[in-house]
Design a protein around this motif. Structure first.
Motif, PDB file in Angstrom:
ATOM      1  N   PRO A  49       0.830  -1.209   0.000  1.00 61.27           N
ATOM      2  CA  PRO A  49       0.000   0.000   0.000  1.00 61.27           C
ATOM      3  C   PRO A  49       0.865   1.260   0.000  1.00 61.27           C
ATOM      4  O   PRO A  49       1.907   1.305   0.634  1.00 61.27           O
ATOM      5  CB  PRO A  49      -0.812  -0.110   1.287  1.00 61.27           C
ATOM      6  N   CYS A  50       0.427   2.241  -0.727  1.00 62.97           N
ATOM      7  CA  CYS A  50       1.132   3.517  -0.795  1.00 62.97           C
ATOM      8  C   CYS A  50       0.596   4.417   0.311  1.00 62.97           C
ATOM      9  O   CYS A  50      -0.560   4.823   0.280  1.00 62.97           O
ATOM     10  CB  CYS A  50       0.931   4.162  -2.164  1.00 62.97           C
ATOM     11  N   THR A  51       1.449   4.709   1.286  1.00 63.85           N
ATOM     12  CA  THR A  51       1.062   5.604   2.372  1.00 63.85           C
ATOM     13  C   THR A  51       1.995   6.809   2.471  1.00 63.85           C
ATOM     14  O   THR A  51       1.625   7.823   3.041  1.00 63.85           O
ATOM     15  CB  THR A  51       1.050   4.861   3.725  1.00 63.85           C
ATOM     16  N   ASP A  52       3.198   6.666   1.915  1.00 60.43           N
ATOM     17  CA  ASP A  52       4.192   7.746   1.942  1.00 60.43           C
ATOM     18  C   ASP A  52       4.863   7.825   0.574  1.00 60.43           C
ATOM     19  O   ASP A  52       5.689   6.974   0.238  1.00 60.43           O
ATOM     20  CB  ASP A  52       5.232   7.474   3.031  1.00 60.43           C
ATOM     21  N   PRO A  53       4.511   8.814  -0.250  1.00 59.47           N
ATOM     22  CA  PRO A  53       5.058   8.880  -1.606  1.00 59.47           C
ATOM     23  C   PRO A  53       6.587   9.008  -1.653  1.00 59.47           C
ATOM     24  O   PRO A  53       7.196   8.648  -2.651  1.00 59.47           O
ATOM     25  CB  PRO A  53       4.387  10.106  -2.217  1.00 59.47           C
ATOM     26  N   SER A  54       7.201   9.459  -0.572  1.00 61.22           N
ATOM     27  CA  SER A  54       8.665   9.586  -0.566  1.00 61.22           C
ATOM     28  C   SER A  54       9.351   8.221  -0.546  1.00 61.22           C
ATOM     29  O   SER A  54      10.545   8.119  -0.807  1.00 61.22           O
ATOM     30  CB  SER A  54       9.131  10.423   0.631  1.00 61.22           C
ATOM     31  N   GLN A  55       8.591   7.164  -0.279  1.00 60.18           N
ATOM     32  CA  GLN A  55       9.146   5.815  -0.263  1.00 60.18           C
ATOM     33  C   GLN A  55       8.870   5.064  -1.567  1.00 60.18           C
ATOM     34  O   GLN A  55       9.049   3.854  -1.638  1.00 60.18           O
ATOM     35  CB  GLN A  55       8.599   5.040   0.923  1.00 60.18           C
TER      36      GLN A  55
END
Length: 129
Positions: A49-55
């Motif tokens: 799941p995408c929760t932090d776009p910086s990752q």
């Protein structure tokens, strides 16, 4: 004489038809392999799941017949990224070889790289320029 000529003609025609069927079967098998690789890549990218776009990062995916990527895909950086990028590279090379082998053409339009990623509903969504 005509029956012999007709007999040999039918053999040659039969062999040519068999070659065409074999070539078609080979091409269809290669297309199916590309579809399966694409599905595997997409499933792997969507498995986190995408929760932090910086990752997350972006990489080109596929190969147009006249050059350049077909699209881009977002993937989570971290433990699965090396395997993911290897799979993407394998897919891109397989598509490039397929295009060359079968003399395919494409629209040759340049596909712009997304400028970033944002997370929506646990999915990575591209920010376009």
């Amino acid at each position: 004489m005509k029956p012999i000529l007709l007999f040999f003609s039918s053999i040659v025609l039969g062999l040519c038809t068999a070659c065409d069927k074999t070539e078609l079967h080979t091409r269809l098998a290669a297309e199916e392999e590309l579809r399966q690789l694409h599905s595997e890549i997409t499933a792997l990218a969507n498995s986190v799941p995408c929760t932090d776009p910086s990752q997350w990062a972006i990489t080109p995916l596929g190969s147009k017949a006249c050059g350049g990527p077909v699209s881009y895909i977002a993937y989570p950086e971290g433990s699965l990224s090396q395997n993911f990028l290897s799979l993407v590279e394998h897919y891109t090379e397989a598509q490039r070889a397929f295009n060359k082998k079968y003399g395919l053409i494409s629209d040759c339009m340049y596909v712009m790289s997304p400028s970033g990623i944002r997370c929506e509903n646990n999915r990575a969504v591209f920010i376009t320029p």
